[in-house]
Design an enzyme around this catalytic site. Sequence first.
Site, PDB file in Angstrom:
ATOM      1  N   HIS A 122       0.000 -22.156  -7.141  1.00 23.84           N
ATOM      2  CA  HIS A 122       0.583 -21.556  -5.943  1.00 23.84           C
ATOM      3  C   HIS A 122      -0.578 -21.088  -5.061  1.00 23.84           C
ATOM      4  O   HIS A 122      -1.641 -20.739  -5.574  1.00 23.84           O
ATOM      5  CB  HIS A 122       1.445 -20.372  -6.402  1.00 23.84           C
ATOM      6  CG  HIS A 122       2.235 -19.702  -5.320  1.00 23.84           C
ATOM      7  ND1 HIS A 122       1.698 -18.752  -4.485  1.00 23.84           N
ATOM      8  CD2 HIS A 122       3.529 -19.828  -4.963  1.00 23.84           C
ATOM      9  CE1 HIS A 122       2.640 -18.323  -3.654  1.00 23.84           C
ATOM     10  NE2 HIS A 122       3.753 -18.956  -3.918  1.00 23.84           N
ATOM     11  N   ASP A 199      -1.341 -16.935 -14.378  1.00 28.28           N
ATOM     12  CA  ASP A 199      -0.343 -16.554 -13.379  1.00 28.28           C
ATOM     13  C   ASP A 199       1.028 -16.728 -14.030  1.00 28.28           C
ATOM     14  O   ASP A 199       1.481 -17.851 -14.253  1.00 28.28           O
ATOM     15  CB  ASP A 199      -0.497 -17.454 -12.149  1.00 28.28           C
ATOM     16  CG  ASP A 199       0.601 -17.219 -11.109  1.00 28.28           C
ATOM     17  OD1 ASP A 199       1.577 -16.501 -11.411  1.00 28.28           O
ATOM     18  OD2 ASP A 199       0.483 -17.771 -10.000  1.00 28.28           O
ATOM     19  N   GLN A 202       6.100 -17.449 -12.808  1.00 26.13           N
ATOM     20  CA  GLN A 202       7.254 -18.310 -13.118  1.00 26.13           C
ATOM     21  C   GLN A 202       7.537 -18.411 -14.612  1.00 26.13           C
ATOM     22  O   GLN A 202       8.428 -19.156 -15.024  1.00 26.13           O
ATOM     23  CB  GLN A 202       7.040 -19.715 -12.543  1.00 26.13           C
ATOM     24  CG  GLN A 202       6.936 -19.760 -11.024  1.00 26.13           C
ATOM     25  CD  GLN A 202       8.243 -19.423 -10.310  1.00 26.13           C
ATOM     26  OE1 GLN A 202       9.320 -19.415 -10.905  1.00 26.13           O
ATOM     27  NE2 GLN A 202       8.158 -19.135  -9.026  1.00 26.13           N
ATOM     28  N   LYS A 225      10.867 -11.458  -9.278  1.00 24.41           N
ATOM     29  CA  LYS A 225      11.268 -12.744  -9.851  1.00 24.41           C
ATOM     30  C   LYS A 225      11.902 -12.564 -11.235  1.00 24.41           C
ATOM     31  O   LYS A 225      12.366 -13.521 -11.841  1.00 24.41           O
ATOM     32  CB  LYS A 225      10.061 -13.673  -9.962  1.00 24.41           C
ATOM     33  CG  LYS A 225       9.523 -14.134  -8.613  1.00 24.41           C
ATOM     34  CD  LYS A 225       8.508 -15.234  -8.781  1.00 24.41           C
ATOM     35  CE  LYS A 225       7.610 -15.418  -7.582  1.00 24.41           C
ATOM     36  NZ  LYS A 225       8.268 -16.052  -6.427  1.00 24.41           N
ATOM     37  N   CYS A 368       4.546 -23.334  -1.167  1.00 25.29           N
ATOM     38  CA  CYS A 368       3.242 -22.658  -1.257  1.00 25.29           C
ATOM     39  C   CYS A 368       2.335 -23.335  -2.268  1.00 25.29           C
ATOM     40  O   CYS A 368       1.589 -22.674  -3.005  1.00 25.29           O
ATOM     41  CB  CYS A 368       3.397 -21.171  -1.604  1.00 25.29           C
ATOM     42  SG  CYS A 368       4.363 -20.263  -0.423  1.00 25.29           S
TER      43      CYS A 368
HETATM   44  N1  7TS Z   1       2.462 -17.611  -8.466  1.00 18.13           N
HETATM   45  C1  7TS Z   1       3.492 -18.449  -8.639  1.00 18.13           C
HETATM   46  C2  7TS Z   1       3.433 -19.471  -9.728  1.00 18.13           C
HETATM   47  C3  7TS Z   1       4.617 -18.311  -7.834  1.00 18.13           C
HETATM   48  O1  7TS Z   1       5.650 -19.137  -8.022  1.00 18.13           O
HETATM   49  C4  7TS Z   1       4.645 -17.326  -6.821  1.00 18.13           C
HETATM   50  C5  7TS Z   1       5.800 -17.185  -5.863  1.00 18.13           C
HETATM   51  C6  7TS Z   1       3.547 -16.473  -6.702  1.00 18.13           C
HETATM   52  C7  7TS Z   1       2.478 -16.650  -7.544  1.00 18.13           C
HETATM   53  C8  7TS Z   1       3.502 -15.362  -5.698  1.00 18.13           C
HETATM   54  O2  7TS Z   1       4.398 -14.374  -6.036  1.00 18.13           O
HETATM   55  P1  7TS Z   1       4.637 -13.115  -5.078  1.00 18.13           P
HETATM   56  O3  7TS Z   1       5.744 -12.375  -5.716  1.00 18.13           O
HETATM   57  O4  7TS Z   1       3.363 -12.338  -5.052  1.00 18.13           O
HETATM   58  O5  7TS Z   1       4.990 -13.670  -3.734  1.00 18.13           O
HETATM   59  N2  7TS Z   1       6.548 -18.346  -5.715  1.00 18.13           N
HETATM   60  C9  7TS Z   1       7.489 -18.577  -4.795  1.00 18.13           C
HETATM   61  C10 7TS Z   1       8.256 -19.741  -4.802  1.00 18.13           C
HETATM   62  O6  7TS Z   1       8.110 -20.634  -5.619  1.00 18.13           O
HETATM   63  N3  7TS Z   1       9.129 -19.683  -3.783  1.00 18.13           N
HETATM   64  O7  7TS Z   1       8.952 -18.532  -3.139  1.00 18.13           O
HETATM   65  C11 7TS Z   1       7.944 -17.827  -3.759  1.00 18.13           C
END
Ligand code: 7TS
Length: 409
Positions: A122, A199, A202, A225, A368
Amino acid sequence: MYSIHDIRNDFPILSREVYGHPLVYLDNGATTQKPRCVVEAMVDEYYNVNANVHRGVHFLSQRATDLHEASRETVRAFVNARSTSEILFTRGTTESINLLAFTFGEAFIHEGDEILISTMEHHSNIVPWQMMCQRKGAVLKVIPMTDEGELLMDAYEALLTERTRLVCCTHVSNVLGTVNPVKEIIRIAHQHDIPVLIDGAQSVPHMPVDVQDLDCDFFAFSGHKVYGPTGVGVLYGKEAWLDRLPPYQGGGEMIKNVTFEHTTYNDLPYKFEAGTPDYVATHALATALDYVSALGMDNIFRHEQQLTRYAVEQLRTIDGMTIFGHTRDTADAVISFLVRKDGHYIHHLDLGTLLDRLGIAVRTGHHCAEPLMHRLGIEGTVRASFGLYNTTAEVDALVAGIRRVVQMF
Ligand code: 7TS
């Protein structure tokens, strides 16, 4: 027992309609919906407890502090960290990674050093490292993958040099659903005395995670999430590493003593938590983790795996369907796809927009993960991502919806 009916009743939003259709929410990779208990925890804290933490002698401040620190213990237990000193509250995965990129860069990175990431990261696990590399004159290297979305482990090992300072890899791809062999990635890095950041944005919502078993040095995830509120996340770090990193931001909370000439920093984890934390969100995050723990992460994993396999099977019956990844049945509850009609792919945005009109919420675009799109030779996909409350009937609605939309082209 895993009663999907009872579970869905815990999530008020799931019974709403969109454009006259029952909502089919399949955008859990972006954010999950919240059970009533999480929202109620926030309302209750604001109505009955609210006060700033760590600084009051008064009743409310002590009560709020107790809730906040109990939440840290809940998070510690949830990922099986050794100590609450290793659990840093942040705003989310993105801030967790930025915190690490800045502090690790300051402490350990010199010109010509190398950081290793993977093709399927990401942007939040790419850009902070690029920024750090620019600042420090370091080099970003990338673990390649197969066309099927599996990391090439031999190539990975060959990329480790005596200049490699850190390996950063996603546990689960937010596009492909690939579950990376992170334990093996970590084991190999450690043979070269290189620390690893995972990371977990997910993975944490979908499977049991044990940071000691993984033996990762750092692990990041987001509260929103995993059925918690927005604005709170976690960076786990091994104490031995966190002790060697400088602070990220300066301010209240992160200090022991301040004079105009000199400041001494607070102990872990507070050294990294400048300013008033979102203590309402940390409490609500703990409430969410208690909620999923009560259901059982193993049960959630099983339910979502069944659903994902069923969805892949059903989607593959659609003419022109291309699913990216999912060549092994270990993939996670994220399915990216495109549908070919008359020799070319229907644009992901068109497909997503028309599904939305049927009440089906999916995500479209590059998710992203633009470098991954370049690797796959596409601009974007439609992505269905499942949560603990999704049903086979919703998968059927998705498949019927796609068939209907495809006919319109
Ligand atoms: N890493 C991964 C693997 C992610 O899927 C996401 C967000 C992030 C980091 C960032 O997370 P945040 O909470 O700091 O924004 N992924 C997604 C997505 O797949 N669709 O919207 C956000």
